[in-house]
Scaffold this active site. Structure first.
Site, PDB file in Angstrom:
ATOM      1  N   ARG A  55      20.465  41.799   6.059  1.00 18.26           N
ATOM      2  CA  ARG A  55      21.255  40.486   6.199  1.00 18.26           C
ATOM      3  C   ARG A  55      21.970  41.426   7.348  1.00 18.26           C
ATOM      4  O   ARG A  55      22.389  40.065   8.365  1.00 18.26           O
ATOM      5  CB  ARG A  55      22.197  40.463   5.119  1.00 18.26           C
ATOM      6  CG  ARG A  55      23.171  39.040   6.055  1.00 18.26           C
ATOM      7  CD  ARG A  55      23.784  38.963   4.686  1.00 18.26           C
ATOM      8  NE  ARG A  55      24.518  39.756   4.298  1.00 18.26           N
ATOM      9  CZ  ARG A  55      25.003  40.197   3.286  1.00 18.26           C
ATOM     10  NH1 ARG A  55      24.623  39.920   2.660  1.00 18.26           N
ATOM     11  NH2 ARG A  55      26.274  41.393   3.028  1.00 18.26           N
ATOM     12  N   TYR A 109      25.435  16.801  21.619  1.00 15.61           N
ATOM     13  CA  TYR A 109      25.237  16.335  20.911  1.00 15.61           C
ATOM     14  C   TYR A 109      24.985  15.330  19.082  1.00 15.61           C
ATOM     15  O   TYR A 109      26.455  15.844  19.000  1.00 15.61           O
ATOM     16  CB  TYR A 109      24.088  17.596  20.121  1.00 15.61           C
ATOM     17  CG  TYR A 109      22.941  17.494  19.110  1.00 15.61           C
ATOM     18  CD1 TYR A 109      21.924  16.630  19.436  1.00 15.61           C
ATOM     19  CD2 TYR A 109      23.042  18.133  17.794  1.00 15.61           C
ATOM     20  CE1 TYR A 109      21.150  17.145  18.567  1.00 15.61           C
ATOM     21  CE2 TYR A 109      22.055  17.987  16.913  1.00 15.61           C
ATOM     22  CZ  TYR A 109      21.097  17.535  17.237  1.00 15.61           C
ATOM     23  OH  TYR A 109      20.346  17.629  15.886  1.00 15.61           O
ATOM     24  N   ASP A 182      26.012  25.263  24.942  1.00 17.64           N
ATOM     25  CA  ASP A 182      24.596  24.532  24.669  1.00 17.64           C
ATOM     26  C   ASP A 182      23.944  24.681  25.846  1.00 17.64           C
ATOM     27  O   ASP A 182      23.700  24.125  26.492  1.00 17.64           O
ATOM     28  CB  ASP A 182      25.113  23.527  23.397  1.00 17.64           C
ATOM     29  CG  ASP A 182      23.177  22.938  23.045  1.00 17.64           C
ATOM     30  OD1 ASP A 182      22.118  23.304  23.183  1.00 17.64           O
ATOM     31  OD2 ASP A 182      23.310  22.936  21.732  1.00 17.64           O
ATOM     32  N   LYS A 207      13.489  24.091  19.583  1.00 15.41           N
ATOM     33  CA  LYS A 207      13.462  23.092  20.506  1.00 15.41           C
ATOM     34  C   LYS A 207      12.153  23.872  21.793  1.00 15.41           C
ATOM     35  O   LYS A 207      11.613  24.354  21.213  1.00 15.41           O
ATOM     36  CB  LYS A 207      14.628  22.305  21.659  1.00 15.41           C
ATOM     37  CG  LYS A 207      15.488  21.988  20.857  1.00 15.41           C
ATOM     38  CD  LYS A 207      14.954  20.458  19.548  1.00 15.41           C
ATOM     39  CE  LYS A 207      15.783  20.055  18.246  1.00 15.41           C
ATOM     40  NZ  LYS A 207      17.451  20.125  18.891  1.00 15.41           N
TER      41      LYS A 207
HETATM   42  C1  LIG Z   1      18.433  19.908  18.430  1.00 18.90           C
HETATM   43  C2  LIG Z   1      19.717  20.447  18.832  1.00 18.90           C
HETATM   44  C3  LIG Z   1      20.779  20.679  18.407  1.00 18.90           C
HETATM   45  C4  LIG Z   1      20.855  21.814  16.826  1.00 18.90           C
HETATM   46  O1  LIG Z   1      19.432  22.903  16.302  1.00 18.90           O
HETATM   47  P1  LIG Z   1      18.952  22.483  15.435  1.00 18.90           P
HETATM   48  O2  LIG Z   1      17.852  23.970  15.604  1.00 18.90           O
HETATM   49  O3  LIG Z   1      18.163  21.150  14.761  1.00 18.90           O
HETATM   50  O4  LIG Z   1      19.987  22.968  14.209  1.00 18.90           O
HETATM   51  C5  LIG Z   1      21.697  21.610  18.835  1.00 18.90           C
HETATM   52  N1  LIG Z   1      22.160  21.210  20.135  1.00 18.90           N
HETATM   53  C6  LIG Z   1      21.193  19.908  21.245  1.00 18.90           C
HETATM   54  C7  LIG Z   1      21.444  20.779  22.622  1.00 18.90           C
HETATM   55  C8  LIG Z   1      19.480  19.927  20.364  1.00 18.90           C
HETATM   56  O5  LIG Z   1      19.373  19.452  20.740  1.00 18.90           O
END
Ligand SMILES: *Cc1c(COP(=O)(O)O)cnc(C)c1O
Length: 392
Positions: A55, A109, A182, A207
């Site tokens: 952890r 998002y 992000d 992604k």
């Molecule tokens: C998919 C996504 C998230 C969330 O990510 P997860 O891995 O599904 O928790 C956050 N921001 C953007 C821009 C995303 O496309």
């Protein structure tokens, strides 16, 4: 030794060998044996770098953290179990010694908005929305709302707006506002927000970085000022990524620049083809000279690399028309998520932005006839052929 004892003790817990494996081993250990109690004491106290409990730190995850820190030019990173928990942890760390208010980009998002309103809201964190493509509006909102954080995406979803990160970072730094970006859609191949003044970068590694649709993961990369807090809170709250997923994301990242270059090239080719189709009303892709953020795009994005996402509106289609278009697609994968090696498509109206109130969809400019494609690494001709036969 009896069989039951041998089953538990043989083979394991060898000293590291002097030959180095070419890939990072997957360390499934939950805990580590230290040289002696004094060493364990120093590691628990965080006075000595080392491993005691997964952890706190794990060697496989640490290798991934080193990799993404290098790509984003950050100070340090934390690998998290998902993009959402990475966002939650980054927000928590940045809010610790700031006003519990988040100024959030309006075009963002859907789950990020739900995180703010449904998870952090009841805990006393307030949220205000702002158009981050309007610098004057952001400056006004920082003065009136006095937020602790400005939260935005490098390339927004699904309308692919691009915010002026250097200018926004300058506004934030004047008022002790943490800028969290992000960077999932842009990836560090296109934009490295920390170099432009952001404090913290968050990724959904699910992604482009993972890239194969087989791993859920998130990454936080930060400047020096926030890193200690991010790590310290993580040792307690444990939002961490497991070693197998860390290995898969690390493996994905090795080929991500090559995949992303191809995805950008394919996306650009598809956008230009789509603009010629009479059934297509409007194409959203950042290479468009009439894009509302064209000036920012020319400064922030490298020539020819405008991302792997293409959104477009089908002329005159309502939800049933969109459904039949999507049902006719054969090659393109009809599933949520993006950034994978295969081309994917979704209908934001009923998927990613389903829970966004209609008024807000209207303000964002998100219409019912919009489809969002994440372009893969296939041959462009095959992607176009599939979309062409579905457009009819
Ligand atoms: C998919 C996504 C998230 C969330 O990510 P997860 O891995 O599904 O928790 C956050 N921001 C953007 C821009 C995303 O496309």
């Amino acid at each position: 030794m009896k069989l039951h004892t041998k089953a538990v003790h043989s083979g394991d817990r060898k000293r590291p060998q002097s030959q180095i494996p070419v890939s990072t081993p997957v360390h499934f250990a939950a805990s580590w044996i230290c040289a002696d109690q004094a060493e364990q004491d120093r590691i628990f106290a965080n006075e000595q770098k080392g491993f005691a409990y997964s952890r706190y730190a794990n060697p496989t995850s640490e290798a991934l953290e080193e990799q993404i820190t290098a790509l984003e030019n950050g100070f340090g990173a934390l690998a998290c179990a998902s993009g959402m928990v990475a966002l939650q942890h980054a927000l928590t760390a940045a809010l610790l010694d700031r006003r519990r208010k988040v100024l959030c980009a309006r075009d963002i998002y859907g789950a990020t908005l739900k995180l703010l309103y449904d998870v952090l809201g009841p805990l006393g964190v307030e949220t205000a929305l702002v158009d981050t493509n309007d610098l004057a509006a952001v400056e006004k909102a920082i003065a009136s709302e006095q937020p602790g954080i400005l939260l935005m995406e490098t390339i927004s979803n699904p309308l692919l707006r691009v915010g002026d990160i250097p200018a926004l970072a300058a506004l934030c730094r004047k008022s002790n506002v943490a800028l969290i970006v992000d960077n999932t859609f842009a990836t560090p191949l296109l934009v490295r927000p920390l170099e432009l003044g952001a404090h913290i970068v968050v990724h959904s590694a699910t992604k482009y970085l993972g890239g194969h649709g087989d791993t859920l993961g998130g990454l936080i990369v930060s400047d020096e000022g926030h890193f200690e807090t991010i790590r310290r809170l993580s040792r307690i709250a444990g939002p961490v990524l497991g070693p197998m997923e860390s290995y898969l994301v690390m493996r994905g990242i090795k080929t991500f620049p090559l995949r992303m270059e191809r995805q950008c090239q394919n996306a650009r080719g598809l956008a230009s083809w789509l603009r010629e189709q009479p059934q297509v009303e409007r194409v959203f892709y950042p290479d468009d000279p009439s894009h509302p953020d064209a000036e920012t795009i020319s400064r922030l994005l490298p020539d020819g690399l405008y991302g792997g996402m293409v959104s477009f509106e089908l002329r005159g289609a309502g939800t049933p028309g969109i459904f039949s278009f999507l049902d006719r697609l054969k090659l393109c994968v009809k599933a949520t998520s993006l950034g994978d090696v295969h081309t994917m498509v979704l209908h934001p109206w009923i998927a990613s932005h389903r829970d966004v109130p209609p008024k807000q969809k209207e303000r964002m400019g998100l219409r019912e006839n919009l489809v969002r494609f994440s372009i893969g690494i296939e041959a462009l001709d095959d992607i176009i052929a599939d979309i062409a036969q579905a457009l009819v």
